[in-house]
Scaffold this motif. Structure first.
Motif, short mmCIF file in Angstrom:
data_model
loop_
_atom_site.label_atom_id
_atom_site.label_comp_id
_atom_site.label_asym_id
_atom_site.label_seq_id
_atom_site.Cartn_x
_atom_site.Cartn_y
_atom_site.Cartn_z
N CYS A 283 0.83 -1.21 0.00
CA CYS A 283 0.00 0.00 0.00
C CYS A 283 0.87 1.26 0.00
CB CYS A 283 -0.93 0.01 1.21
SG CYS A 283 -2.33 -1.12 1.07
N GLU A 284 1.94 1.25 0.76
CA GLU A 284 2.84 2.40 0.78
C GLU A 284 3.41 2.66 -0.61
OE1 GLU A 284 4.22 1.80 5.46
OE2 GLU A 284 5.58 1.26 3.82
N ALA A 285 3.79 1.58 -1.30
CA ALA A 285 4.31 1.73 -2.66
C ALA A 285 3.24 2.29 -3.59
CB ALA A 285 4.81 0.38 -3.17
N ARG A 312 -4.52 -7.90 -9.00
CA ARG A 312 -5.84 -7.52 -9.51
C ARG A 312 -6.04 -6.02 -9.49
NH1 ARG A 312 -9.76 -5.24 -7.40
NH2 ARG A 312 -8.84 -5.40 -5.32
N ALA A 313 -5.59 -5.38 -8.39
CA ALA A 313 -5.77 -3.94 -8.24
C ALA A 313 -4.78 -3.12 -9.06
CB ALA A 313 -5.65 -3.56 -6.77
N GLY A 314 -3.79 -3.80 -9.66
CA GLY A 314 -2.83 -3.10 -10.51
C GLY A 314 -1.67 -2.46 -9.79
N VAL A 315 -1.51 -2.74 -8.48
CA VAL A 315 -0.43 -2.10 -7.73
C VAL A 315 0.90 -2.82 -7.90
CG1 VAL A 315 -2.04 -1.19 -6.03
CG2 VAL A 315 -0.91 -3.38 -5.60
N GLY A 316 0.85 -4.08 -8.34
CA GLY A 316 2.09 -4.82 -8.51
C GLY A 316 1.85 -6.11 -9.27
N VAL A 317 2.92 -6.91 -9.37
CA VAL A 317 2.84 -8.20 -10.05
C VAL A 317 3.34 -9.27 -9.08
CG1 VAL A 317 5.13 -7.91 -11.10
CG2 VAL A 317 3.49 -9.52 -12.10
N ALA A 318 2.61 -10.40 -9.02
CA ALA A 318 2.96 -11.49 -8.12
C ALA A 318 4.01 -12.38 -8.76
CB ALA A 318 1.71 -12.30 -7.78
#
Length: 382
Positions: A283-285, A312-318
């Motif tokens: 979330c910070e990122a 899913r939310a687009g904040v990163g990649v797993a």
């Protein structure tokens, strides 16, 4: 309004969320009268929380999670054994929590994923209403995606999560983005609680270095392999084995000792982040507009869920490994407007959290401890 906190003392996430909510309540003119923090013989109240939390803190024994010393993977079997061994002291802790609540008489108790809270309300039924806050409550949301092939870990995770929230008026599920509420579970979806140090940062996008946060021994080895495959990519890595604040390995790799303040400064300047899939750090990122490569800890069901949901939310990649190629591909499609949307969602939290606490103190009847209460009471007393 007088508010008492109950906080899981393991890790930083729930403690920093408590600090963030305390700031919101202070701004709104309410009073946080104290915090009960779950501790063990090996884990006391972290110094950063004790220094920043301005109200009295009561440490109370609470069984912790057990991790494999070599791989840092969560060990559900040993965690269960520990809980069984400590039933009698745990029962005394529940009584201590109940007595503290009844003595202090807050208007509402806010529980940050501490099992002491749910079990106290299930078995001893304090007269003060309780609201529970954690990202983990998204597990009860029908749209929350889960990794396949981890049935045992999913059931253990759901059981542990359920034990934290018996008797709660509402469950406030922290989420990367807005989702529909789930009234059948008393669940409302709310924005993340971010520490003030993050929200005050001014992110820049002119540098070309990657930032890594490494706690697992195995992930450190993967980091070194990834570095050898991408020698031209500058990388700064924070990890517990660093010999100093700035341990230069070569021209493009530097290790740094764990330092929360410095890590945030680096996060504001980096172009992307590689870390585990802890909800807070991702979330910070997102708030700072930094793409994330999320690598869940082995056997850590919650982090596996976070990685899927964050993707899913687009904040990163797993990813299961330290795959810089996957991060590079994701950065090409990263939505630079995501940070703006995330900040707008985060800003709604001030009103949503205050509204939830106001609803809790309204006289609408006693919360229910659920079917689990009598049997657990019998086991703990035996």
């Amino acid at each position: 309004m007088r508010v008492l906190f109950l906080v899981q003392g393991e890790g930083r996430g729930h403690l920093t969320q408590a600090l963030s909510l305390a700031q919101i309540l202070h701004m709104a003119g309410h009073e946080v009268i104290g915090a009960i923090v779950g501790v063990t013989a090996e884990r006391s109240v972290p110094a950063f929380f004790a220094e920043k939390f301005t109200a009295p803190i009561l440490p109370v024994f609470s069984p912790g999670l057990v991790y494999n010393a070599g791989t840092n993977a969560l060990d559900p079997f040993k965690t269960t054994l520990l809980a069984l061994k400590t039933m009698k002291p745990f029962w005394r802790s529940l009584q201590q929590v109940r007595d503290h609540i009844e003595t202090e008489r807050p208007d509402v108790v806010v529980n940050f994923y501490e099992m002491l809270g749910g079990m106290t309300y299930a078995l001893l039924r304090p007269s003060v209403p309780m609201v529970c806050i954690a990202h983990q409550y998204m597990a009860f949301h029908p749209n929350f995606q889960r990794p396949k092939g981890q049935w045992f870990y999913e059931q253990a995770f759901k059981l542990n999560t359920r034990l934290t929230c018996f008797g709660a008026k509402e469950l406030l599920a922290l989420s990367f983005d807005a989702q529909a509420d789930e009234p059948r579970e008393r669940l409302r979806v709310v924005p993340p609680l971010l520490r003030q140090e993050v929200t005050e940062l001014k992110p820049s996008f002119t540098t070309d270095f990657l930032l890594a946060y490494v706690t697992q021994p195995g992930l450190k080895v993967e980091l070194q392999k990834a570095h050898q495959q991408h020698l031209m990519q500058k990388m700064d890595a924070f990890h517990a084995d660093a010999t100093g604040p700035d341990q230069v390995i070569d021209d493009t790799l530097t290790y740094h000792a764990i330092d929360g303040k410095r890590f945030l400064e680096f996060m504001a300047r980096c172009k992307a982040i590689v870390t585990t899939a802890g909800f807070e750090s991702v979330c910070e990122a997102a708030f700072l507009g930094k793409p994330v490569l999320m690598i869940p800890q082995p056997n850590h069901f919650e982090q596996a869920c976070n990685a899927i949901d964050g993707q899913r939310a687009g904040v990163g990649v797993a990813s299961d490994t330290f795959d810089l190629n996957k991060l590079s591909d994701f950065m090409l499609q990263y939505d630079t407007r995501l940070s703006e949307r995330f900040r707008a969602w985060h800003a709604r939290g001030y009103f949503l959290f205050l509204a939830a606490l106001n609803r809790a103190v309204m006289p609408t009847g006693k919360p229910s401890g659920g079917f689990f209460r009598p049997r657990v009471r019998h086991l703990l007393r035996s």
